[in-house]
Each structure stands twice: as structure tokens, then as C-alpha cells.
Scaffold this motif. Structure first.
Motif, PDB file in Angstrom:
ATOM      1  N   GLU A 183       2.669   5.813  -0.740  1.00 30.96           N
ATOM      2  CA  GLU A 183       3.573   5.682  -1.699  1.00 30.96           C
ATOM      3  C   GLU A 183       5.003   6.074  -1.334  1.00 30.96           C
ATOM      4  O   GLU A 183       5.087   7.303  -0.858  1.00 30.96           O
TER       5      GLU A 183
ATOM      6  N   TYR B  78      14.632   7.071  -1.741  1.00 31.51           N
ATOM      7  CA  TYR B  78      15.090   5.716  -1.953  1.00 31.51           C
ATOM      8  C   TYR B  78      16.864   6.028  -1.992  1.00 31.51           C
ATOM      9  O   TYR B  78      17.284   7.168  -2.294  1.00 31.51           O
TER      10      TYR B  78
ATOM     11  N   THR C 138      -1.651   2.371   2.222  1.00 31.92           N
ATOM     12  CA  THR C 138      -0.052   2.567   2.557  1.00 31.92           C
ATOM     13  C   THR C 138       0.187   3.688   1.803  1.00 31.92           C
ATOM     14  O   THR C 138      -0.034   3.705   0.671  1.00 31.92           O
TER      15      THR C 138
ATOM     16  N   THR D  26      -0.080  -7.270  -7.293  1.00 30.26           N
ATOM     17  CA  THR D  26      -0.124  -6.969  -5.882  1.00 30.26           C
ATOM     18  C   THR D  26      -0.030  -5.518  -5.637  1.00 30.26           C
ATOM     19  O   THR D  26      -0.129  -4.594  -6.622  1.00 30.26           O
ATOM     20  N   LYS D  27       0.011  -5.052  -4.523  1.00 27.94           N
ATOM     21  CA  LYS D  27      -0.034  -3.388  -4.048  1.00 27.94           C
ATOM     22  C   LYS D  27       1.161  -2.952  -4.972  1.00 27.94           C
ATOM     23  O   LYS D  27       1.253  -1.663  -5.118  1.00 27.94           O
ATOM     24  N   ASP D  28       2.163  -3.681  -5.158  1.00 28.53           N
ATOM     25  CA  ASP D  28       3.626  -2.978  -5.363  1.00 28.53           C
ATOM     26  C   ASP D  28       3.359  -3.202  -7.022  1.00 28.53           C
ATOM     27  O   ASP D  28       4.554  -2.738  -7.362  1.00 28.53           O
ATOM     28  N   SER D  29       2.530  -3.526  -7.706  1.00 27.27           N
ATOM     29  CA  SER D  29       2.723  -3.784  -9.065  1.00 27.27           C
ATOM     30  C   SER D  29       2.775  -2.238  -9.661  1.00 27.27           C
ATOM     31  O   SER D  29       2.302  -1.454  -9.260  1.00 27.27           O
ATOM     32  N   SER D  30       3.484  -2.159 -10.931  1.00 26.26           N
ATOM     33  CA  SER D  30       3.713  -0.826 -11.574  1.00 26.26           C
ATOM     34  C   SER D  30       3.118  -0.708 -12.879  1.00 26.26           C
ATOM     35  O   SER D  30       3.365  -0.073 -13.695  1.00 26.26           O
TER      36      SER D  30
ATOM     37  N   ARG E 273      -1.290   3.084  -2.024  1.00 24.16           N
ATOM     38  CA  ARG E 273      -1.645   1.973  -2.422  1.00 24.16           C
ATOM     39  C   ARG E 273      -2.723   1.243  -1.431  1.00 24.16           C
ATOM     40  O   ARG E 273      -2.442   1.792  -0.321  1.00 24.16           O
TER      41      ARG E 273
END
Length: 953
Positions: free
Chosen positions: A373, A377, A371, A512-516, A564
Motif C-alpha cells: 500500500e 503522496y 503490492t 479493483t485492487k484500488d477500491s476504497s 493489496r
């Protein structure tokens, strides 16, 4: 019937506020009527033409045999009055459009070109200005004089001190390109919409660029500090830059006070036309870095895209199995195709970024897990309140919005390949005079004003004339010195890699794939979050409703997060790491050397200077004795076994050698491993492959490339001998109006079609038309100058309609939809002149850089039973059966021949549907208030030199 028309600044009627509209109109009676100093002898600090700079002002060894041209004109600034007069009366500021005519006329004039007639299409590029050709002399301070000539208005800057020379360069640059420079420094900072308005195109442009160089002010300053501390030349570069900025800022102050600054500042609400209240921000050193990062991103990068390459590889393996799929992917990748045209054709090999025998550390994503990035926003916008909505603007102001609906520049300017320049050089052994001849220049697209500007710089340690990018013109970047000339083409070798960083959570929980956070040397470290918040409001020139949004990227030691995914089930972030990241401004040292007559004295010293340019460029040099070539760029030394074409694990074993993530430095390949040469019989470059084993960064660099259009012609010319400036210019111009498909691929298509009888009358007629076009040279050229109708128009329409149909019918059945689409994502099917997807948008001139021409050529030759080196592993057309392949071509050709021109050329804001000539035509995209006429298509450098030095120091 409406035909081509000049590109308007807006198709939609802006609704400027009443007060601002009145101030704009009242300004016509105020000081805003003053023309810019570059076009008026009455401007401040300008004297009469009694004081002159003559051609003897500097040592010049070219003896009137150096010529150049840069359309549309030297003057790129217009006051508000000038813009309004242009819109109402059709007038243009002096010297803003006077080079467009001779530049365009070469299309019709090249067949009869002689050395004597070159002056009809190019300008004298000798140093200085003859006394009887002086138009104006400006002394912005005591130690510098800016002399402009009558014919072109180009500034010739003569300084008695080095500081004064650079001050004059900055002052002249602001005279000619202030608004454009301001736009580009805001692009470089990712702040275009607050400055220029919230048009969708402006948002798209800053969203394309900012993630590539999301610098903080500290990042920008760090580049300055490194250059300043890099030795004597670095310190001098910073001193030169400060003086250059002082000149820009001096002009801003005088122009603001005298009310002759660019009118776009009023139209965008930065300055009030009546009260003169408002600000034109002064330029700082960090602005120079922001500008340099834009130039580097546009023309001096290379590589990247490994995530998309991996997706294509996975699709190939899914279709054919791992082994065969990998082989098919490699065939379409063409990273070292044996049939590719080469700049260095003498057989010398320069291995770089090749396919490793046993790849290590490759990180292929799990199928379907990738996916992109997110970048944008908190987007929001509010309509303009009724109380602020003005009366309808008069007709002459409705299209006056310099920031048209699509934005000031193409929204995807940074997303496409940018190989847009060419070079032709012949050594003295093959010329009529015994001296080398060169015809070369960069293709930077067509804008109004042009991104480049011409200047001559003469002062202590500086002696050069040529083109510089607006805003970073402290040195001539492409041009000539006292007894040598140089130019460049975009090289694009692979200096950008993709790393797969393993994601983690600091508390030890499952990521997860959203981890920073990410694994870095064993530790779980946070990514650095960088944000840019932009907001805009309505102005006279931009009635876009108020709006704002936030851009956000994550930065790691391995670069900027772009995607990601999961790899072997583990979540990762794919990052992009470019070797020139954090180092864009450092190329200033190489450009400084190019301008120094004490440093560049021969071919070898020029090559040493080119080593100091970290952008990926092919450099070409000519003097009275030698020709030379050097490929520049910070080529990182990769770990053994790493495949540069695919993502790699973010682990120390697979990093660039000697990698230091803080300043982003590494070990780089030494100069002697870069492709280079002196006095090869001839050189050509049109962004093609440089040398054997020097791996191409992208797909499709194979048997058919637009470089072939130059190579075949220059080779024949060289073999005959007696090459002149005119004859070399003729072959460049001929290649520039030739359809690559028609010359290089159509003969194979016709062979297949003629392998049997063509019984259908419509198909037979189409074949005959194509044959006639091919026999006539496969050119896209008018029947006669000014007719706006192509010779062989029906054959050209048929080819334009046929190509996408035949490519799909030839390859999609065999590849399957998924793999066909994956390969198309890596390489577009075509880039014809009428395409809207060129590197700088539609009507961009540059064409035939990226397409499936090699694939079609190799496949057809295989089906015909002809020898093919570097084949495609499979025969696709008709499943490899000649009769079936012929049926595929006939069916698609018949459909294409029946496709009406209105569908092939659907029209746009500039052209009526069906207007073939206009669809191809070059249109200077306005980035300010002045537009220019539509002109004939030609695939040619924007700035171009024709040089032959008879003497040397």
C-alpha cells in the motif's frame, strides 16, 4: 591515519541564514550561557546543599547490594552555549557522559570481578543520597524536593504529597530530557519533520511509525477517557499524569524565561536566541499517549508480517509442491522448535498460537498479486532562495546540525525486530548467601541522550528507583522497590494478525485492487482515510530545502491496510490488526502497581501487577526469598482453526473471539495461560522462546540462539553453586563479548572441514586461525584495554567475510533463488556487531538476535549424520553429501580468507575502511547537540541492575 571519531551531527556543511548565525553567536554573551539546573547549583529554585535527603529517607532492604548503571549520563540537556562549547572546545555538560567510562570498562574488567569491585563498574542504587554526597537540592514547589548526587547527578524525588511527587518527577524529567521528550511526542504524532526538519531519515522515521498508530486527536483522547473511567487506579493514573505534566510545563516556563532551555530549540528555529521570541509547546495528556505508543511500538509489540510469510509459503510450494513445500516452510518457520533454548526449562507447557491441525479461513494471495500500500503522496520541495542563503558557516558550526543527514533516529527504527534486553536470575538455593541474585536490564540502543532516564520516586503510595522512558516517567518502569527489584525483556509473542478484507464498490460494479470500500458483515462500507500533511523549512541547524508531503493510510474495522492483492481472483486488501492498537497507554496501571509498596509485597503480587501490562514483555522479579517470571501481553483468543502465522479471511467466523472493532477489544487469554514461574533454579532471557508450545512469532527461533550464550553459562554456574553477584555478572559480560557463530556454529563447520585433509595452504591457515579463536572462547575483545585491536583479528575478519558466502552457497542451490530470497526477506542471514542492519542501526551494541545460525547448524549436523530434532526436511549443504558439503565450505572459506578488511568493513561516517574494531564499536547516536566517544563493543543491556536483597519486609 584517521581512526574512529565521534559521530558528527552532519557530514554536509549546513548553510544557516546570516541573521540566525549571528544570533547564535551573540547568544554566547546573553543568558544562554546558563547551564541546565540539573548541573548547576546556581539555577533557579535550587538551594545550597545544607538540606539533604539521606539514605534513610525510605525503607531500604537492599543493604548496599543493589547496583545499576545507565550510560552515557543522567544529564541529557544542553544549552546553546553548552553545545557550542562542546563543538569548539570538546567540553560536555556535567553528568552528560560520566557513566560511559565505567560501563565500557567492564569489557576489560569482568574476568577479575568480585563483589567488592562491582562498584568500579556500577553505581550504588540505594534509596536516597548520603549527606556528604548531595550536589544540589531543588524545590520546584513546597511539597517536593529534588536532590541530585555528586557522582551521577541522578534526581532523587521526595514528595510530601503524591501530587507533589509526580510534579517533581515531571520537573526533573524536563531538566534532563526535554528536547528528547519533545522529539518523541512528535514522532508519536507522525509530525517529526515539521518539528525537526526534512532530513531523509526524519521522513523515513515518521513514515515507519505513523502507519502503525495513525491516531487522530479523538483517538488519543479516547485512550485517556478509558483509563480515567477504569476505576480507582485509572483515576489515580490520570491524576498522576496531570501532575507529572504540570511539572514538565513548569520547567518549560522557567527555562524559557531564564534562557537555560535546550539549545536545539534555537538551532531548529523554534526560539530566537536574542529576542527569546518563540515557543516551546507545553505538554498535554494526549502527548503522553503519543509517547506511550512509540514505546509500545519499539519494545512491546509482536507478530505481524503474515503477508511476507504467505509469499514465502507460496514460493516453497512452487518449488517443492504443496505438501512438501508446506513441510519445508514449516521447518524454516520453526514456530515450536524442539531444540530452542527456553526461559522456562522445567517442562511445563503453555500452548499459544500454534499450528492448527486443520487450518480454516487462511487467505493466501494469488502468486505475484501482492503490492504494498502506498503511503507517501504529493511530495514536493523547493530550493532556498538566493536572498535567504547565508554566508558559509564557521567550521565549528558546520557539524552542529543536531538533525544530521540521516535524521535524528534510524529511519527504520520501527521496521526491525526489537528484542534487545537480557535477564539472568538464580534462586537462593544455588547462591552463596541463600538469597536470590539477579543481573538484568533492557537494551534500548545507544543514543545521546539515552532514551531512558534514571530517577528515584518517594511519596505517598510510591517508592521506587530505576529507569523510565523519557516523557512517560510518572512511574519507574524498570528498577527496584523497597525489598524487590524487577526488569523486562521484549517478548514479541504474536498479538498482531493480518486479515484479507474483500474489496467492493458501493454501486455494485466490479471492484479493483484500488477500491476504497470493503465488505464488512455483508455491507459495502467505505474505508476511513487518514492523512498527515507535513511541511518543513530551513533553519540554522537544518539547511534542508523547503519541502512537504502527505502521508495517507486507510483504516478498516480489521486494522490498517498494508497491502493489496487478489485471493482466488478476487481483489482484497490485507490489513494489520494489533491487540494493543488503541490501548497503548493502558499499561500505565501495571507500572503504577510496580511502584506501589503496598501492592507488590511478594512474587505472586508482582505477577498480578504484570498482568495489567498489555505490552509483550517477559517480566523478572527478585527479592530476598523468591525469583519469579511472568509473560505479559494482550494475547487475543483466536477462532478455532485459525493459523496465526498466515493471513486470514475478514469474516466473523475467523475473527478474534468477542471482537468489538470500535474500541478494538476482544477476549484475551487468561493470566494462567501465560508462561510464568516462581523459583525455577535459574532463569535466562535474551529475547528467546519463553516456554514449550508458546509459539515464536518469527522465523529462526531454533537450535542456535543468543540465549544459548547465557543459558549454558548460567546452568554451569548454578550446578556448581555458590553464585554471587560478581559471578553472575561475569557470565553476563563474557556472553556479551562472545561471537554466537564462533561458539555455537563454528565447531560444526570445523567438523565438516576436518572430515578430510585441507591441502590448500591458505585454507589450512584459515582453518587453524578459526580453531585457535574457537579454543580461546570465540570472543570479539581487545588484545589489551585501549588497543583497539582484537585478539584473533584475522579469524574474526574471516568469519565476518565467510558467513554470508557460506550461507548462500549452502542453501541457495537447493532452495532456488525465489525461495532463498523469500526466506531471506523473513529472516536476515546475520546480525554481526559490525552489521548496519541491527534493530537500532549500526554501532548499536545489540547483535546476534536474528540470523540463519540454526539453519546452518541443523543442516550441517544432518550432513554429518548426527541426530537433529526438528530438521529442515532437506539436506542442503552439498546436496547432503559430506564430501560435496566440505568442498562448498572450503571454497567459500578460501574466498573469505582472501577478502581484504577494507571490503569486510567498508567504513562509514565514523570509521575508516578496514577498521575492524571501530566497525563493531558502540557509538551513541546523537539526537541532540552533544556527542560521545566511541567505545568497545559489548552485547549488553543499556540500563542494567545487579541486585541481591538480604532482607524482606
Amino acid at each position: 591515519m584517521r581512526r574512529c571519531r565521534p559521530r558528527s551531527l552532519s557530514r554536509r556543511v549546513p548553510r544557516p541564514r546570516g541573521a540566525l548565525l549571528m544570533t547564535a553567536l551573540l547568544a554566547l554573551g546573553a543568558g544562554m550561557l546558563s547551564p541546565p539546573p540539573s548541573a548547576a547549583a546556581s539555577a533557579p529554585a535550587t538551594t545550597a546543599a545544607a538540606t539533604t535527603v539521606t539514605a534513610a529517607s525510605a525503607d531500604d532492604y537492599c543493604a548496599d547490594q543493589c547496583s545499576d548503571i545507565l550510560p552515557p549520563g543522567a544529564n541529557g540537556n544542553a544549552t546553546l552555549a553548552g553545545i557550542l562549547a562542546h563543538r569548539t572546545l570538546g567540553t560536555r555538560p556535567k553528568h552528560s557522559s560520566d557513566q560511559l567510562g565505567p560501563y565500557t570498562d567492564l569489557v576489560a574488567g569482568y574476568p577479575s570481578l568480585t563483589d567488592a569491585s562491582l562498584a568500579e563498574f556500577f553505581n550504588d542504587a540505594s534509596f536516597g543520597v548520603p549527606e556528604d554526597q548531595v550536589e544540589s537540592v531543588t524545590r520546584p514547589r513546597e511539597d517536593v524536593t529534588i536532590t541530585r548526587d555528586k557522582k551521577t547527578g541522578v534526581p532523587h524525588i521526595q514528595g510530601t504529597t503524591r501530587e507533589g511527587t509526580e510534579f517533581g518527577a515531571g520537573y526533573a524529567a524536563a531538566q534532563d530530557r526535554l528536547w528528547l521528550m519533545d522529539l518523541f511526542r512528535h514522532i508519536g504524532r507522525g509530525e517529526l519533520t515539521p518539528f525537526a526538519g526534512g532530513a531523509a531519515g526524519n521522513q523515513g522515521l515518521e513514515q515507519q511509525f505513523w502507519p502503525q498508530a495513525p491516531y487522530t486527536e479523538a483517538d488519543l483522547q479516547a485512550q485517556i477517557d478509558r483509563i480515567a473511567a477504569s476505576g480507582e487506579r485509572g483515576a489515580q493514573a490520570m491524576a498522576d499524569s496531570r501532575a507529572y505534566l504540570d511539572g514538565i510545563n513548569a520547567y518549560i516556563e522557567k527555562a524559557k524565561k531564564g534562557r537555560y532551555f535546550p539549545g536545539e530549540y534555537v538551532l531548529t528555529g523554534h526560539v530566537d536566541a536574542i529576542t527569546n521570541i518563540g515557543t516551546i509547546e507545553k505538554f498535554e495528556l494526549t502527548d503522553m499517549v503519543a509517547l506511550a505508543s512509540v514505546v509500545g511500538a519499539l519494545f512491546g509489540g509482536g507478530g505481524g508480517g503474515e503477508v511476507q510469510s504467505a509469499i514465502a509459503l507460496l514460493a516453497a510450494q512452487e518449488k517443492y509442491g504443496t505438501e512438501k513445500g508446506t513441510a519445508v516452510w514449516e521447518a524454516f518457520r520453526q514456530r515450536n522448535d524442539p531444540e530452542a533454548v527456553l526461559t522456562l526449562h522445567d517442562g511445563e507447557s503453555f500452548p499459544y498460537a500454534g499450528k492448527p491441525e486443520n487450518a480454516r479461513g487462511t487467505a493466501l494471495p494469488d502468486p505475484g498479486s501482492v503490492t504494498a500500500e502506498p503511503l507517501v503522496y504529493d511530495r514536493e520541495g523547493t530550493a532556498v532562495k538566493d536572498a535567504e542563503t547565508p554566508v558559509e558557516a564557521p567550521a565549528h558550526l558546520r557539524k552542529l546540525r543536531n538533525l544530521h543527514d540521516d535524521g535524528v533516529l534510524p529511519a527504520d527504527l520501527f521496521a526491525k525486530p526489537h528484542g534487545m534486553s537480557n535477564a539472568l536470575m538464580v534462586s537462593g538455593a544455588h547462591t552463596a548467601s541463600g538469597n536470590p541474585v539477579a543481573v538484568f536490564g533492557p537494551q534500548t540502543g545507544y543514543f545521546a541522550p539515552q532514551l531512558l532516564m534514571l530517577q528515584e520516586l518517594q511519596g505517598p503510595g510510591i517508592s521506587a528507583r530505576g529507569a523510565s522512558f523519557a516523557g512517560v516517567g510518572m512511574y519507574v518502569q524498570l528498577g527496584r522497590g523497597q525489598d524487590y527489584a524487577w526488569s523486562a525483556t521484549s517478548a514479541g509473542q504474536d498479538i498482531t494478525d493480518t486479515y484479507a478484507v474483500e474489496l467492493c464498490e458501493p454501486d455494485g460494479s466490479a471492484p479493483t485492487k484500488d477500491s476504497s470500500h470493503y465488505r464488512n458483515g455483508g455491507a459495502c462500507e467505505p474505508m476511513e482515510k487518514l492523512e498527515k500533511r507535513n511541511a518543513w523549512k530551513p533553519s540554522l541547524a537544518d539547511s534542508t530545502a523547503r519541502g512537504s508531503y502527505r502521508m495517507q493510510v486507510f483504516r478498516t474495522d480489521y486494522g490498517i491496510v498494508t497491502h493489496r492483492a487478489t485471493v482466488d481472483g478476487k481483489p482484497v486488501a490485507f490489513t494489520s490488526l494489533r491487540s494493543t492498537y488503541r490501548h497503548e497507554a493502558e499499561s500505565i496501571i501495571g507500572f503504577q502497581m510496580f511502584n506501589d509498596p503496598g501492592y507488590v509485597t511478594d512474587a505472586k503480587s508482582f505477577q498480578r501487577a504484570a498482568e495489567h501490562v498489555n505490552y509483550t514483555f517477559n517480566w523478572f522479579y527478585a527479592d530476598s526469598r523468591d525469583t519469579a517470571y511472568f509473560n505479559s501481553g494482550s494475547n487475543p483468543v483466536r477462532a478455532g482453526g485459525v493459523d496465526a502465522s498466515l493471513p486470514v479471511k475478514a469474516e466473523e467466523a475467523y475473527e478474534w473471539r468477542e471482537f468489538d472493532p470500535g474500541p478494538n477489544t476482544a477476549a484475551y487469554t487468561p493470566a494462567d495461560e501465560h508462561p510464568q514461574s516462581v523459583n525455577q533454579d535459574y532463569y535466562i532471557s535474551w529475547n528467546n522462546k519463553q516456554a514449550e508450545d508458546y509459539t515464536s512469532a518469527g522465523f529462526g527461533d531454533g537450535s542456535v540462539h543468543r540465549g544459548d550464550l547465557l543459558d549454558a553459562r548460567v546452568k554451569r554456574l548454578t550446578e556448581r553453586g555458590g553464585v554471587t553477584r560478581a559471578s553472575l555478572t561475569r557470565v553476563m559480560a563474557e556472553a556479551g563479548v562472545t561471537d554466537l557463530r564462533g561458539e555455537a556454529v563454528l565447531p560444526e563447520l570445523l567438523k565438516v572441514l576436518r572430515s578430510g585433509a585441507v591441502s590448500d595452504p591458505a585454507a589450512a591457515e584459515a582453518v587453524q586461525r578459526l580453531e585457535s579463536w574457537a579454543a580461546g572462547g570465540a570472543q570479539r575483545k581487545e588484545t589489551k584495554a585501549g588497543s583497539r585491536t582484537y585478539a584473533h583479528a584475522e579469524a574474526i575478519r574471516t568469519m565476518d567475510a565467510w558467513w554470508p558466502l557460506l550461507v548462500e552457497a549452502q542453501f541457495a542451490p537447493g532452495l532456488g533463488d525465489a525461495l532463498y530470497d523469500a526466506f531471506r526477506a523473513k529472516l536476515p542471514l546475520d546480525e554481526s556487531p559490525s552489521a548496519s542492519h541491527g534493530a537500532t542501526g549500526g554501532h548499536a551494541g545489540s547483535a546476534f538476535l536474528a540470523g540463519w545460525w540454526s539453519y546452518v547448524d541443523k543442516d550441517l549436523r544432518a550432513v554429518l549424520g548426527e541426530p537433529v530434532a526438528g530438521g529442515l526436511e532437506e539436506e542442503f549443504c552439498g546436496g547432503g553429501d559430506l564430501s560435496a558439503c566440505r568442498e562448498v565450505l572450503l571454497t567459500t572459506l578460501t574466498r573469505a580468507a582472501a577478502t581484504p578488511a577494507t571490503e569486510v568493513y567498508p567504513g562509514d561516517e565514523d570509521c575508516e575502511p578496514g577498521d575492524q574494531w571501530c566497525s563493531d564499536a558502540i557509538i551513541h547516536r546523537p539526537v541532540g547537540g552533544i556527542t560521545h566517544p566511541v567505545v568497545h563493543w559489548q552485547n549488553r543491556p543499556t540500563y542494567q541492575q545487579v541486585v541481591e536483597f538480604p532482607r524482606h519486609r
